[in-house]
Motif scaffolding. Structure first.
Motif, PDB file in Angstrom:
ATOM      1  N   PHE A  14       0.716  -1.225  -0.005  1.00 45.66           N
ATOM      2  CA  PHE A  14       0.067   0.152   0.039  1.00 45.66           C
ATOM      3  C   PHE A  14       0.748   1.130  -0.120  1.00 45.66           C
ATOM      4  O   PHE A  14       1.936   1.327   0.692  1.00 45.66           O
ATOM      5  N   PHE A  15       0.479   2.084  -0.817  1.00 45.81           N
ATOM      6  CA  PHE A  15       1.125   3.303  -0.913  1.00 45.81           C
ATOM      7  C   PHE A  15       0.130   4.700  -0.437  1.00 45.81           C
ATOM      8  O   PHE A  15      -0.982   4.550  -1.165  1.00 45.81           O
ATOM      9  N   GLY A  16       0.569   5.560   0.222  1.00 43.45           N
ATOM     10  CA  GLY A  16      -0.191   6.967   0.463  1.00 43.45           C
ATOM     11  C   GLY A  16      -0.277   7.194   1.982  1.00 43.45           C
ATOM     12  O   GLY A  16       0.576   6.711   2.788  1.00 43.45           O
ATOM     13  N   PRO A  17      -0.998   8.240   2.306  1.00 39.46           N
ATOM     14  CA  PRO A  17      -1.253   8.682   3.624  1.00 39.46           C
ATOM     15  C   PRO A  17      -1.880   7.636   4.536  1.00 39.46           C
ATOM     16  O   PRO A  17      -2.867   6.904   4.130  1.00 39.46           O
ATOM     17  N   LEU A  18      -1.403   7.527   5.932  1.00 36.66           N
ATOM     18  CA  LEU A  18      -2.232   6.780   7.009  1.00 36.66           C
ATOM     19  C   LEU A  18      -3.501   7.848   7.127  1.00 36.66           C
ATOM     20  O   LEU A  18      -3.700   8.735   6.960  1.00 36.66           O
ATOM     21  N   PRO A  19      -4.587   7.055   7.546  1.00 37.44           N
ATOM     22  CA  PRO A  19      -5.789   7.582   7.868  1.00 37.44           C
ATOM     23  C   PRO A  19      -5.934   8.076   9.162  1.00 37.44           C
ATOM     24  O   PRO A  19      -5.019   7.826  10.069  1.00 37.44           O
ATOM     25  N   ASP A  31      -2.770  -2.772  12.156  1.00 39.36           N
ATOM     26  CA  ASP A  31      -1.224  -3.425  11.681  1.00 39.36           C
ATOM     27  C   ASP A  31      -1.221  -3.024   9.999  1.00 39.36           C
ATOM     28  O   ASP A  31      -2.143  -3.658   9.482  1.00 39.36           O
ATOM     29  N   ALA A  32      -0.384  -2.033   9.853  1.00 35.94           N
ATOM     30  CA  ALA A  32       0.205  -1.707   8.496  1.00 35.94           C
ATOM     31  C   ALA A  32       1.421  -1.973   7.991  1.00 35.94           C
ATOM     32  O   ALA A  32       1.931  -1.019   7.346  1.00 35.94           O
ATOM     33  N   ALA A  33       2.141  -2.783   8.979  1.00 30.64           N
ATOM     34  CA  ALA A  33       3.729  -2.898   8.733  1.00 30.64           C
ATOM     35  C   ALA A  33       4.027  -3.268   7.427  1.00 30.64           C
ATOM     36  O   ALA A  33       3.257  -3.994   6.683  1.00 30.64           O
ATOM     37  N   GLY A  34       5.237  -2.770   6.783  1.00 27.41           N
ATOM     38  CA  GLY A  34       5.807  -3.381   5.493  1.00 27.41           C
ATOM     39  C   GLY A  34       5.089  -2.909   4.345  1.00 27.41           C
ATOM     40  O   GLY A  34       4.737  -3.594   3.239  1.00 27.41           O
ATOM     41  N   ASN A  35       4.687  -1.549   4.412  1.00 28.31           N
ATOM     42  CA  ASN A  35       3.969  -0.995   3.071  1.00 28.31           C
ATOM     43  C   ASN A  35       4.872   0.199   2.793  1.00 28.31           C
ATOM     44  O   ASN A  35       5.914   0.339   3.190  1.00 28.31           O
ATOM     45  N   ASN A  36       4.067   1.170   2.148  1.00 24.96           N
ATOM     46  CA  ASN A  36       4.692   2.449   1.897  1.00 24.96           C
ATOM     47  C   ASN A  36       3.755   3.629   1.971  1.00 24.96           C
ATOM     48  O   ASN A  36       3.679   4.600   1.437  1.00 24.96           O
ATOM     49  N   LEU A  37       3.461   3.796   3.455  1.00 27.20           N
ATOM     50  CA  LEU A  37       2.669   4.895   3.743  1.00 27.20           C
ATOM     51  C   LEU A  37       3.575   6.005   4.332  1.00 27.20           C
ATOM     52  O   LEU A  37       4.520   5.849   4.505  1.00 27.20           O
ATOM     53  N   CYS A  38       2.945   7.168   4.362  1.00 23.95           N
ATOM     54  CA  CYS A  38       3.568   8.301   4.935  1.00 23.95           C
ATOM     55  C   CYS A  38       2.426   8.969   5.859  1.00 23.95           C
ATOM     56  O   CYS A  38       1.476   8.819   6.001  1.00 23.95           O
ATOM     57  N   GLY A  39       2.978  10.169   6.403  1.00 24.11           N
ATOM     58  CA  GLY A  39       2.294  10.834   7.485  1.00 24.11           C
ATOM     59  C   GLY A  39       2.348  10.653   8.686  1.00 24.11           C
ATOM     60  O   GLY A  39       3.229   9.730   9.198  1.00 24.11           O
ATOM     61  N   VAL A  40       1.753  11.314   9.502  1.00 21.98           N
ATOM     62  CA  VAL A  40       1.957  11.266  10.990  1.00 21.98           C
ATOM     63  C   VAL A  40       0.659  10.076  11.551  1.00 21.98           C
ATOM     64  O   VAL A  40      -0.530  10.526  11.198  1.00 21.98           O
ATOM     65  N   PRO A  55       8.987   3.277   5.461  1.00 20.23           N
ATOM     66  CA  PRO A  55      10.098   4.254   5.376  1.00 20.23           C
ATOM     67  C   PRO A  55       9.547   5.681   5.600  1.00 20.23           C
ATOM     68  O   PRO A  55      10.372   6.766   5.862  1.00 20.23           O
ATOM     69  N   ARG A  56       8.287   5.895   5.321  1.00 21.29           N
ATOM     70  CA  ARG A  56       7.840   7.405   5.198  1.00 21.29           C
ATOM     71  C   ARG A  56       6.927   7.641   6.237  1.00 21.29           C
ATOM     72  O   ARG A  56       6.436   8.927   6.105  1.00 21.29           O
ATOM     73  N   ILE A  57       7.012   7.085   7.004  1.00 19.93           N
ATOM     74  CA  ILE A  57       6.003   7.278   8.486  1.00 19.93           C
ATOM     75  C   ILE A  57       6.600   8.688   9.017  1.00 19.93           C
ATOM     76  O   ILE A  57       8.025   8.615   9.246  1.00 19.93           O
ATOM     77  N   SER A  58       5.865   9.536   9.532  1.00 17.86           N
ATOM     78  CA  SER A  58       6.112  10.628  10.119  1.00 17.86           C
ATOM     79  C   SER A  58       6.821  11.807   9.171  1.00 17.86           C
ATOM     80  O   SER A  58       7.526  12.688   9.693  1.00 17.86           O
ATOM     81  N   LYS A  59       6.731  11.210   8.081  1.00 25.86           N
ATOM     82  CA  LYS A  59       7.208  12.432   7.041  1.00 25.86           C
ATOM     83  C   LYS A  59       5.900  12.826   6.044  1.00 25.86           C
ATOM     84  O   LYS A  59       5.118  12.027   6.013  1.00 25.86           O
ATOM     85  N   PRO A  60       5.988  13.821   5.593  1.00 31.23           N
ATOM     86  CA  PRO A  60       5.035  14.554   4.851  1.00 31.23           C
ATOM     87  C   PRO A  60       4.839  13.939   3.666  1.00 31.23           C
ATOM     88  O   PRO A  60       5.656  13.078   2.904  1.00 31.23           O
ATOM     89  N   CYS A  61       3.585  13.536   3.036  1.00 31.54           N
ATOM     90  CA  CYS A  61       2.870  12.938   2.201  1.00 31.54           C
ATOM     91  C   CYS A  61       3.161  13.818   0.785  1.00 31.54           C
ATOM     92  O   CYS A  61       2.791  15.084   0.939  1.00 31.54           O
ATOM     93  N   GLY A  62       3.579  13.547  -0.389  1.00 31.31           N
ATOM     94  CA  GLY A  62       3.580  14.658  -1.351  1.00 31.31           C
ATOM     95  C   GLY A  62       4.535  14.398  -2.402  1.00 31.31           C
ATOM     96  O   GLY A  62       5.240  13.639  -2.861  1.00 31.31           O
TER      97      GLY A  62
END
Length: 62
Positions: A14-19, A31-40, A55-62
């Motif tokens: 999965f790719f994109g922002p966390l809900p 549990d959404a480990a091992g994806n490519n999600l971003c955001g806080v 790798p993009r958790i806690s980083k801005p999406c965009g």
């Protein structure tokens, strides 16, 4: 969706922002480990959250 208790989305590419899940009052496990999600992550303190290996958790999406 307010009755949602558990979300298992780990290792799915999965790719994109966390809900924002603060309104999901019955949620206990996310549990959404091992994806490519971003955001806080935005979850109630009662939720067990695993977003490791995103790798993009806690980083801005965009």
């Amino acid at each position: 969706m307010k009755s949602l208790v558990e979300v298992q989305l780990d290792h799915n590419s999965f790719f994109g922002p966390l809900p924002d899940a603060t309104n999901l009052v019955n949620l206990r496990v996310f549990d959404a480990a091992g994806n490519n999600l971003c955001g806080v992550p935005k979850f109630a303190s009662t939720v067990s959250v695993d977003v490791s290996a995103n790798p993009r958790i806690s980083k801005p999406c965009g």
